[in-house]
Design a protein around this motif. Structure first.
Motif, PDB file in Angstrom:
ATOM      1  N   PRO A  71       0.827  -1.205   0.000  1.00  0.00           N
ATOM      2  CA  PRO A  71       0.000   0.000   0.000  1.00  0.00           C
ATOM      3  C   PRO A  71       0.855   1.246   0.000  1.00  0.00           C
ATOM      4  N   CYS A  72       0.310   2.326  -0.440  1.00  0.00           N
ATOM      5  CA  CYS A  72       1.020   3.611  -0.444  1.00  0.00           C
ATOM      6  C   CYS A  72       1.185   4.107   0.978  1.00  0.00           C
ATOM      7  N   LYS A  73       2.422   4.454   1.316  1.00  0.00           N
ATOM      8  CA  LYS A  73       2.701   4.857   2.708  1.00  0.00           C
ATOM      9  C   LYS A  73       2.248   6.274   3.002  1.00  0.00           C
ATOM     10  N   ASP A  74       1.882   7.018   1.998  1.00  0.00           N
ATOM     11  CA  ASP A  74       1.346   8.350   2.237  1.00  0.00           C
ATOM     12  C   ASP A  74      -0.175   8.348   2.262  1.00  0.00           C
ATOM     13  N   ASP A  75      -0.767   7.162   2.262  1.00  0.00           N
ATOM     14  CA  ASP A  75      -2.223   7.064   2.274  1.00  0.00           C
ATOM     15  C   ASP A  75      -2.765   7.600   3.593  1.00  0.00           C
ATOM     16  N   ASP A  76      -3.724   8.508   3.529  1.00  0.00           N
ATOM     17  CA  ASP A  76      -4.270   9.115   4.738  1.00  0.00           C
ATOM     18  C   ASP A  76      -4.984   8.108   5.616  1.00  0.00           C
ATOM     19  N   SER A  77      -5.425   6.984   5.041  1.00  0.00           N
ATOM     20  CA  SER A  77      -6.129   5.994   5.857  1.00  0.00           C
ATOM     21  C   SER A  77      -5.225   5.329   6.869  1.00  0.00           C
ATOM     22  N   LEU A  78      -3.913   5.401   6.648  1.00  0.00           N
ATOM     23  CA  LEU A  78      -2.980   4.780   7.585  1.00  0.00           C
ATOM     24  C   LEU A  78      -2.619   5.705   8.727  1.00  0.00           C
ATOM     25  N   LEU A  79      -2.972   6.949   8.661  1.00  0.00           N
ATOM     26  CA  LEU A  79      -2.496   7.938   9.629  1.00  0.00           C
ATOM     27  C   LEU A  79      -3.650   8.488  10.442  1.00  0.00           C
ATOM     28  N   HIS A  80      -3.433   8.572  11.763  1.00  0.00           N
ATOM     29  CA  HIS A  80      -4.396   9.206  12.661  1.00  0.00           C
ATOM     30  C   HIS A  80      -3.619  10.119  13.585  1.00  0.00           C
ATOM     31  N   PRO A  81      -4.128  11.275  13.861  1.00  0.00           N
ATOM     32  CA  PRO A  81      -3.379  12.216  14.713  1.00  0.00           C
ATOM     33  C   PRO A  81      -3.042  11.598  16.050  1.00  0.00           C
ATOM     34  N   GLY A  82      -1.738  11.527  16.330  1.00  0.00           N
ATOM     35  CA  GLY A  82      -1.288  11.031  17.627  1.00  0.00           C
ATOM     36  C   GLY A  82      -1.220   9.535  17.736  1.00  0.00           C
ATOM     37  N   ASN A  83      -1.601   8.770  16.708  1.00  0.00           N
ATOM     38  CA  ASN A  83      -1.541   7.319  16.777  1.00  0.00           C
ATOM     39  C   ASN A  83      -0.417   6.810  15.911  1.00  0.00           C
ATOM     40  N   LEU A  84       0.221   5.733  16.374  1.00  0.00           N
ATOM     41  CA  LEU A  84       1.325   5.142  15.645  1.00  0.00           C
ATOM     42  C   LEU A  84       0.792   4.257  14.536  1.00  0.00           C
ATOM     43  N   MET A 149      10.361   0.792   9.706  1.00  0.00           N
ATOM     44  CA  MET A 149       9.787   2.126   9.585  1.00  0.00           C
ATOM     45  C   MET A 149       8.423   2.194  10.271  1.00  0.00           C
ATOM     46  N   GLU A 150       8.184   3.321  10.914  1.00  0.00           N
ATOM     47  CA  GLU A 150       6.871   3.654  11.443  1.00  0.00           C
ATOM     48  C   GLU A 150       6.575   5.117  11.129  1.00  0.00           C
ATOM     49  N   LYS A 151       5.268   5.411  11.035  1.00  0.00           N
ATOM     50  CA  LYS A 151       4.866   6.795  10.763  1.00  0.00           C
ATOM     51  C   LYS A 151       3.881   7.263  11.814  1.00  0.00           C
ATOM     52  N   GLU A 152       3.915   8.575  12.034  1.00  0.00           N
ATOM     53  CA  GLU A 152       2.954   9.169  12.961  1.00  0.00           C
ATOM     54  C   GLU A 152       2.744  10.619  12.587  1.00  0.00           C
ATOM     55  N   SER A 153       1.520  11.061  12.703  1.00  0.00           N
ATOM     56  CA  SER A 153       1.213  12.461  12.429  1.00  0.00           C
ATOM     57  C   SER A 153       1.456  13.302  13.672  1.00  0.00           C
ATOM     58  N   SER A 154       1.662  14.597  13.459  1.00  0.00           N
ATOM     59  CA  SER A 154       1.955  15.509  14.554  1.00  0.00           C
ATOM     60  C   SER A 154       0.718  15.728  15.409  1.00  0.00           C
ATOM     61  N   LEU A 155       0.938  16.006  16.693  1.00  0.00           N
ATOM     62  CA  LEU A 155      -0.166  16.267  17.614  1.00  0.00           C
ATOM     63  C   LEU A 155      -0.778  17.651  17.394  1.00  0.00           C
ATOM     64  N   ILE A 156      -0.015  18.572  16.839  1.00  0.00           N
ATOM     65  CA  ILE A 156      -0.489  19.946  16.689  1.00  0.00           C
ATOM     66  C   ILE A 156      -0.798  20.301  15.244  1.00  0.00           C
ATOM     67  N   ASN A 157      -0.332  19.489  14.294  1.00  0.00           N
ATOM     68  CA  ASN A 157      -0.570  19.773  12.877  1.00  0.00           C
ATOM     69  C   ASN A 157      -0.621  18.445  12.134  1.00  0.00           C
ATOM     70  N   SER A 158      -1.815  18.046  11.730  1.00  0.00           N
ATOM     71  CA  SER A 158      -1.976  16.744  11.087  1.00  0.00           C
ATOM     72  C   SER A 158      -1.313  16.685   9.721  1.00  0.00           C
ATOM     73  N   ASP A 159      -0.914  17.826   9.174  1.00  0.00           N
ATOM     74  CA  ASP A 159      -0.236  17.833   7.880  1.00  0.00           C
ATOM     75  C   ASP A 159       1.215  17.375   8.005  1.00  0.00           C
ATOM     76  N   ILE A 160       1.788  17.462   9.203  1.00  0.00           N
ATOM     77  CA  ILE A 160       3.183  17.082   9.426  1.00  0.00           C
ATOM     78  C   ILE A 160       3.245  15.604   9.790  1.00  0.00           C
ATOM     79  N   ILE A 161       4.067  14.845   9.072  1.00  0.00           N
ATOM     80  CA  ILE A 161       4.220  13.402   9.274  1.00  0.00           C
ATOM     81  C   ILE A 161       5.657  13.117   9.699  1.00  0.00           C
ATOM     82  N   PHE A 162       5.795  12.322  10.757  1.00  0.00           N
ATOM     83  CA  PHE A 162       7.108  11.882  11.232  1.00  0.00           C
ATOM     84  C   PHE A 162       7.332  10.441  10.789  1.00  0.00           C
ATOM     85  N   VAL A 163       8.450  10.194  10.139  1.00  0.00           N
ATOM     86  CA  VAL A 163       8.845   8.846   9.729  1.00  0.00           C
ATOM     87  C   VAL A 163       9.978   8.403  10.653  1.00  0.00           C
ATOM     88  N   LYS A 164       9.721   7.332  11.422  1.00  0.00           N
ATOM     89  CA  LYS A 164      10.698   6.837  12.391  1.00  0.00           C
ATOM     90  C   LYS A 164      11.399   5.615  11.803  1.00  0.00           C
TER      91      LYS A 164
END
Length: 955
Positions: A71-84, A149-164
């Motif tokens: 799956p595409c790793k930039d898919d919004d369905s994989l990301l939730h604010p504050g969730n890993l 790799m893991e991804k998580e969205s920012s707590l203050i700005n959902s547009d910012i994505i952190f790739v760990k």
């Protein structure tokens, strides 16, 4: 290289994971199939490189298939604010198996969701960024290399994505071997040198005396510092084949965090993000905006509720803050090994050099303070200042046109006394001492660097072949030639093109230096115009001290011009350096460093050179003044000399610049971080307290300067120039530099630990091009101090008067009694009726004696107006000039001889270190041989027990 000819069994098994990773299994090295006697001739490094190249080829081959199945790793369905959102195998296994995860690891933001995989690197991007396709390919290839790799969205700005990112043990081991990372494998054995009986008795007496002294108050407590194992062990390049030789207590902590981040960064720099020969590396993605930031994590918070003395340090960052960045430990030595372990060798070397420079300033500051105190003590016995203070009957000519009045010489009594504080009999000794000090500092730094390089395993380290800058590749991609080192084709810059660009760059440098000279010319005009204005001022305080007021305001204006031009110079240096098109990053850094240093050095010291060597030298004499543009009369020195102006210039510039630099280094990041926290509170509301994970805390910190340690080095190098070049005129400069550096070390430490993101740990063997610049400043300081003593100060005229014209002439003495009459002999007589119309003062001087003055005095060696050649140079002038030239030649040759003798006598490598290195090399060879022999013996015993036959293998 063919697999069959190198002993590789090519049994490949391709394993596809649902996340898109590709593993290669089956590349096994079979030692048994090689004929006996040929195994020692096999180049195992080439075999391993071939394996890795084949693995990369397979990874790239299956990229297209992987893109379809994953799956595409930039898919919004994989990301939730504050969730890993985990894409690692370990997380899925933990969830399925129901394993418990340490809550501390979950909450501190340093681990993946599984609580076991430590975060080694962070990438940050915005979902709204259009570079999605490049990022997808790049992240697929990251997983193909084995990184998790893991991804998580920012707590203050959902547009910012952190790739760990996390590097497993297998990936770390593979790339550590490629990068020749040195790791500990045996404890060091320390041998005490043989002590003679006499030396032992002396040591006993010294130890008895030390019992009455505090026990090393400047050293840090050993209990608070961790046991840095790699400093107590012999190290060798890591090898997976010889992994049993290394000391591995825990695979998770064998590679420290800085090394893990460096390995991950090394991998990211070599991963493709697009089809094409040059579409590779994280730096290019940061440049084109695909990723917004990339950094390793700090090791948690630098503060703790518990005391470090009772509960210990929470992490290395907390330990560095308490033992290094805290103001309470300003007097203690720096924990350089811990700094190196946390920030890397390059930053560790900067702080080692800064600490060494600060320590070497102690003797220079002490001697400079002694020279100043010597002037204070001998002030009442100085014959020259006595005569100036008592010269109430000597009337001096006006120092400017019309508005400046006549003045008694005794009015400059205070300035004469202040001048003696800096210009006394100990000044020449101090100038020689500082020239020798600069050489000793550099020579002993080379020895100190050698010890550090040995302790930090940098002796045999060589820099990797640098990558070509993207700008260079884009400019010269059409023309290629073979690289003699790598054997691969690369872009090539023609010699004519390179020369033409260097000529244009040199012309730009020359133009900017002319701009500096023009700025100094403007300051000169300001001084000439303002001295007349202040002389006609209504306030008596300013009117009576017009020259001092002119000098003070001119220095402040000059400082503002310096700071404004520095901003311009940075942009011009960037433009000229990019115009040159350097091939690699190191070439770019060296070129930019040289330009910036040259610009700022000229900008900072041009007005100081003017005051030291030109002020009052070409003014002419009363009745025949030299004028600027035939209008403004050039400024004269004060009746007590020009040295007081030079002291004011150096003191004000040095204090103001150091204060401004310290504010910009610490105050500016503090304000920026405070403003970021304020915006976060406004967005989330003051009633909600948010506990940010570590990656978001670090993202909100300020990134390290774009030029790395350039600003830190530049500030200290310019200060070194101030401390050495004009030190004969301002002996307190080393003391001011020492006080500033004590603060500077803690400011820089606080900034690195608390205000900046953690920089990538990088290696370096020395301080680079800055050492050559320091040597150049040391040579220039000898020349300038010789001219300051000979021309600016009154040392030579006093010496000539004492031996040739004074009461002790011909007696070989030069005490204070021999200086009687010096002030009168150094002043010439001018007839007031000979003034030019535009120079004639408004006052006739009748306020001094009740009748108009006929004559006034001025500083020069000229004949009186009634001589055969009115106002011609006297014989004493030529004697003084010859003595000045002779002093410059003798001083320079003497000091340069001493400098070269010292540099010859002090070896670059200490003898005990040389012996330790030789012995360590011998012991390492013995240990490796014994360990290999022990392993083979164990294998033979096991084979005998199992009843299997074996070949007679080497050794």
């Amino acid at each position: 290289m063919e697999a069959s000819s190198s002993g590789i069994t090519n049994g490949k098994t391709k394993v596809f994971h649902p996340e898109g990773g590709v593993d290669l299994q089956g590349y096994q090295l079979d030692m048994q199939i090689l004929p006996e006697g040929s195994k020692s001739d096999v180049d195992f490094s080439e075999i391993l490189n071939a394996i890795q190249e084949m693995a990369k080829d397979v990874n790239i081959l299956f990229d297209e298939l992987e893109a379809v199945n994953s799956p595409c790793k930039d898919d919004d369905s994989l990301l939730h604010p504050g969730n890993l959102t985990s894409t690692s195998d370990d997380a899925s296994r933990l969830e399925a198996g129901g394993e418990t995860v340490p809550e501390k690891h979950k909450s501190n933001g340093l681990y993946f969701r599984d609580g076991k995989c430590r975060i080694d690197y962070i990438l940050v991007y915005r979902k709204s960024n259009p570079q999605t396709e490049k990022r997808e390919v790049f992240e697929r290839n990251i997983r193909a290399e084995g990184l998790q790799m893991e991804k998580e969205s920012s707590l203050i700005n959902s547009d910012i994505i952190f790739v760990k990112l996390h590097a497993p043990w297998e990936v770390l081991g593979r790339y550590a071997e490629q990068m020749n990372v040195r790791m500990p494998f045996r404890r060091k054995i320390y041998y005490l040198p043989r002590r003679y009986k006499f030396m032992s008795r002396i040591d006993k007496q010294i130890s008895r005396f030390r019992r009455w002294l505090p026990k090393k108050p400047m050293r840090l407590d050993k209990e608070t510092l961790p046991d840095l194992e790699e400093n107590d062990c012999y190290t060798a390049p890591f090898s997976q084949q010889r992994i049993h030789h290394f000391i591995i207590h825990n695979k998770d902590t064998f590679f420290n965090n800085a090394t893990r981040s460096r390995i991950v960064h090394h991998i990211l720099q070599r991963i493709k993000y697009e089809e094409g020969k040059n579409k590779i590396g994280l730096n290019r993605l940061l440049t084109n905006g695909s990723y917004e930031a990339a950094f390793p994590l700090h090791e948690g918070s630098y503060r703790s509720k518990n005391s470090i003395r009772t509960h210990g340090a929470e992490n290395h960052r907390h330990l560095l803050y308490e033992c290094w960045a805290s103001w309470g430990v300003w007097y203690k030595y720096q924990p350089l090994d811990l700094v190196r372990r946390y920030f890397g060798e390059k930053i560790g070397l900067y702080f080692a050099w800064l600490g060494w420079y600060t320590g070497m300033l102690f003797p220079a500051a002490f001697i400079g303070l002694f020279v100043f105190l010597y002037g204070v003590i001998t002030l009442d016995h100085c014959q020259v200042s006595k005569e100036v203070c008592q010269a109430t009957d000597i009337i001096m000519c006006p120092v400017c046109d019309k508005y400046c009045p006549f003045m008694r010489l005794s009015d400059s009594c205070v300035y004469a006394k202040v001048t003696h504080l800096f210009d006394n009999g100990a000044t020449v000794f101090f100038a020689v001492f500082m020239a020798v000090w600069a050489t000793v500092f550099l020579e002993f730094w080379k020895r100190r660097r050698a010890v550090i390089a040995y302790d930090w395993d940098l002796i045999d380290w060589e820099e990797e072949e640098e990558e070509i800058r993207p700008q260079f590749e884009a400019k010269y991609s059409k023309k290629e030639r073979m690289n003699p080192i790598s054997g691969k084709p690369e872009p090539y810059q023609a010699f004519a093109d390179k020369c033409s660009r260097l000529i244009v760059s040199a012309s730009g440098i020359f133009f900017m230096i002319c701009v500096v000279i023009a700025a100094v010319f403007g300051i000169v005009i300001y001084r000439v115009v303002t001295v007349s204005t202040f002389a006609a001022f209504k306030w008596a305080l300013i009117r009576n001290n017009s020259q001092v007021a002119t000098t003070g305001t001119a220095v402040c204006i000059n400082f503002c011009i310096i700071m404004l031009l520095n901003v311009l110079y940075e942009k011009v240096a960037l433009l000229l350096t990019n115009l040159e098109q350097p091939r690699t990053e190191s070439e770019w850094e060296n070129s930019f460093t040289l330009k910036m240093f040259l610009f700022q050095f000229v900008n900072l010291n041009s007005s100081t050179f003017y005051i030291a060597f030109f002020l009052g030298r070409f003014t002419g004499h009363p009745g025949a003044y030299l004028r600027l543009i035939n209008r403004w009369r050039l400024e004269e020195c004060h009746p007590s000399g020009c040295l007081i102006d030079l002291c004011m210039q150096m003191g004000i510039i040095m204090v103001l610049k150091q204060t401004w630099n310290n504010f910009m280094e610490l105050g500016y990041p503090l304000i920026q971080n405070w403003w970021t926290r304020r915006k976060v509170r406004q967005e989330r509301g003051p009633e909600r307290k948010i506990s940010f994970p570590q990656w978001e805390k670090d993202y909100n910190l300020q990134p390290m300067n774009a030029y790395g340690l350039f600003d830190e080095y530049l500030e200290m190098i310019l200060q070194f120039g101030f401390t050495t070049i004009f030190v004969a005129a301002f002996p307190l400069a080393p003391l001011l530099a020492l006080l500033n550096n004590i603060i500077e070390i803690r400011l820089d430490a606080y900034k690195f630990v608390t205000q900046w993101r953690r920089p990538l740990a990088s290696r370096a063997k020395d301080i680079g091009i800055w050492y050559g610049i320091l040597e150049g400043i040391g040579i220039l300081s000898v020349i300038t101090n010789a001219f300051v003593i000979a021309i600016t100060s009154d040392f030579i005229p006093r010496l000539v008067y004492a031996y040739k014209y004074g009461p002790c002439a011909g007696q070989g003495e030069a005490g204070q009694k021999c200086m009687v009459g010096y002030v009168n002999a150094s002043l010439s007589v001018f007839r007031i009726s000979d003034f030019e119309n535009r120079s004639e003062p408004e006052s006739d001087g009748s306020e001094f004696s009740g009748t108009p003055l006929k004559y006034c005095r001025y500083r020069d060696y000229r004949d009186p107006p009634h001589s055969l050649v009115p106002y011609g140079y006297t014989l004493q002038f030529w004697h003084v000039l010859a003595a000045r030239l002779a002093f410059i030649i003798v001083f320079e040759h003497l000091v340069f001889c001493i400098k070269h003798l010292i540099s010859y006598l002090i070896p670059d490598l200490p003898k005990d270190l040389r012996d330790r290195m030789r012995r360590e090399k011998y012991l390492i060879q013995e240990m490796m041989y014994e360990a290999e022999l022990e392993r083979l013996q164990k294998e033979r015993k096991e084979r005998k027990k199992n009843g299997k036959a074996h070949h007679n293998e080497w050794p």
